[in-house]
Design a protein around this motif. Structure first.
Motif, short mmCIF file in Angstrom:
data_model
loop_
_atom_site.label_atom_id
_atom_site.label_comp_id
_atom_site.label_asym_id
_atom_site.label_seq_id
_atom_site.Cartn_x
_atom_site.Cartn_y
_atom_site.Cartn_z
N ASP A 10 0.87 -1.18 0.00
CA ASP A 10 0.00 0.00 0.00
C ASP A 10 0.90 1.22 0.00
O ASP A 10 1.93 1.22 0.66
CB ASP A 10 -0.90 0.00 1.24
CG ASP A 10 -2.07 0.97 1.11
OD1 ASP A 10 -1.83 2.15 0.77
OD2 ASP A 10 -3.21 0.56 1.36
N ASP A 11 0.53 2.25 -0.73
CA ASP A 11 1.38 3.44 -0.78
C ASP A 11 1.18 4.35 0.43
O ASP A 11 1.85 5.36 0.56
CB ASP A 11 1.19 4.21 -2.09
CG ASP A 11 -0.24 4.60 -2.36
OD1 ASP A 11 -1.14 4.17 -1.61
OD2 ASP A 11 -0.48 5.35 -3.33
N GLN A 12 0.31 3.97 1.33
CA GLN A 12 0.06 4.73 2.56
C GLN A 12 0.57 3.93 3.77
O GLN A 12 -0.05 2.94 4.15
CB GLN A 12 -1.42 5.02 2.72
CG GLN A 12 -2.03 5.79 1.56
CD GLN A 12 -1.42 7.17 1.41
OE1 GLN A 12 -1.21 7.87 2.40
NE2 GLN A 12 -1.11 7.56 0.19
N PHE A 14 0.38 4.31 6.88
CA PHE A 14 -0.60 4.19 7.95
C PHE A 14 -1.42 2.90 7.82
O PHE A 14 -1.63 2.18 8.79
CB PHE A 14 -1.53 5.42 7.95
CG PHE A 14 -2.66 5.32 8.91
CD1 PHE A 14 -2.47 5.59 10.25
CD2 PHE A 14 -3.93 4.96 8.47
CE1 PHE A 14 -3.53 5.51 11.15
CE2 PHE A 14 -4.99 4.88 9.36
CZ PHE A 14 -4.78 5.15 10.70
N TYR A 15 -1.86 2.60 6.61
CA TYR A 15 -2.68 1.40 6.38
C TYR A 15 -1.84 0.13 6.46
O TYR A 15 -2.31 -0.89 6.94
CB TYR A 15 -3.42 1.50 5.05
CG TYR A 15 -4.46 2.59 5.09
CD1 TYR A 15 -5.62 2.43 5.83
CD2 TYR A 15 -4.26 3.79 4.43
CE1 TYR A 15 -6.57 3.43 5.89
CE2 TYR A 15 -5.20 4.80 4.50
CZ TYR A 15 -6.36 4.62 5.23
OH TYR A 15 -7.29 5.61 5.30
N THR A 36 5.78 -0.07 0.61
CA THR A 36 5.00 1.08 0.14
C THR A 36 5.31 1.48 -1.30
O THR A 36 4.76 2.46 -1.79
CB THR A 36 5.25 2.30 1.05
OG1 THR A 36 6.64 2.59 1.05
CG2 THR A 36 4.75 2.05 2.46
N GLU A 56 -3.19 -2.88 -2.35
CA GLU A 56 -4.16 -1.80 -2.60
C GLU A 56 -4.37 -1.66 -4.11
O GLU A 56 -3.42 -1.74 -4.88
CB GLU A 56 -3.64 -0.50 -2.00
CG GLU A 56 -4.31 0.76 -2.48
CD GLU A 56 -5.78 0.87 -2.08
OE1 GLU A 56 -6.55 1.42 -2.88
OE2 GLU A 56 -6.14 0.41 -0.98
N THR A 61 1.06 6.64 -5.60
CA THR A 61 2.44 7.12 -5.56
C THR A 61 3.45 6.11 -6.10
O THR A 61 4.65 6.35 -6.04
CB THR A 61 2.84 7.51 -4.12
OG1 THR A 61 2.76 6.36 -3.29
CG2 THR A 61 1.94 8.61 -3.60
#
Length: 92
Positions: A10-12, A14-15, A36, A56, A61
């Motif tokens: 996932d590029d985030q 936090f997740y 990421t 994701e 990104t």
């Protein structure tokens, strides 16, 4: 086959952190790692040889889109299961 190795993309961050925290509580999960970006993904695929990849769908990104990443994993790592997840929300 047990315990299983999981890789999350996932590029985030936090997740990724939330998913890894959750997955590491399961006794059947031997190793859960996250990445990421595309370069981290390639490294982790080669190093960990995961059983499952959670990724994701909407990677804003990353250099590569989700579908090309999915094709790459499917072609190079035939025994790896891929689950595509998304927080993508389209109001209708």
């Amino acid at each position: 086959m047990l315990p299983i190795k999981i890789l999350a993309l996932d590029d985030q961050p936090f997740y990724i952190n939330g998913m890894l925290t959750y997955l590491q509580q399961w006794t059947l999960v031997g190793k859960a790692t996250g990445c990421t970006n595309y370069d981290e993904l390639l490294h982790q695929l080669k190093e960990d040889e995961p059983d499952i990849v959670f990724m994701e769908l909407n990677l804003r990104t990353c250099r590569h889109d989700s579908f090309s990443i999915l094709r790459y994993i499917s072609n190079r790592y035939k025994n790896v299961l891929v689950a595509v997840l998304s927080r993508y929300n389209t109001p209708e």
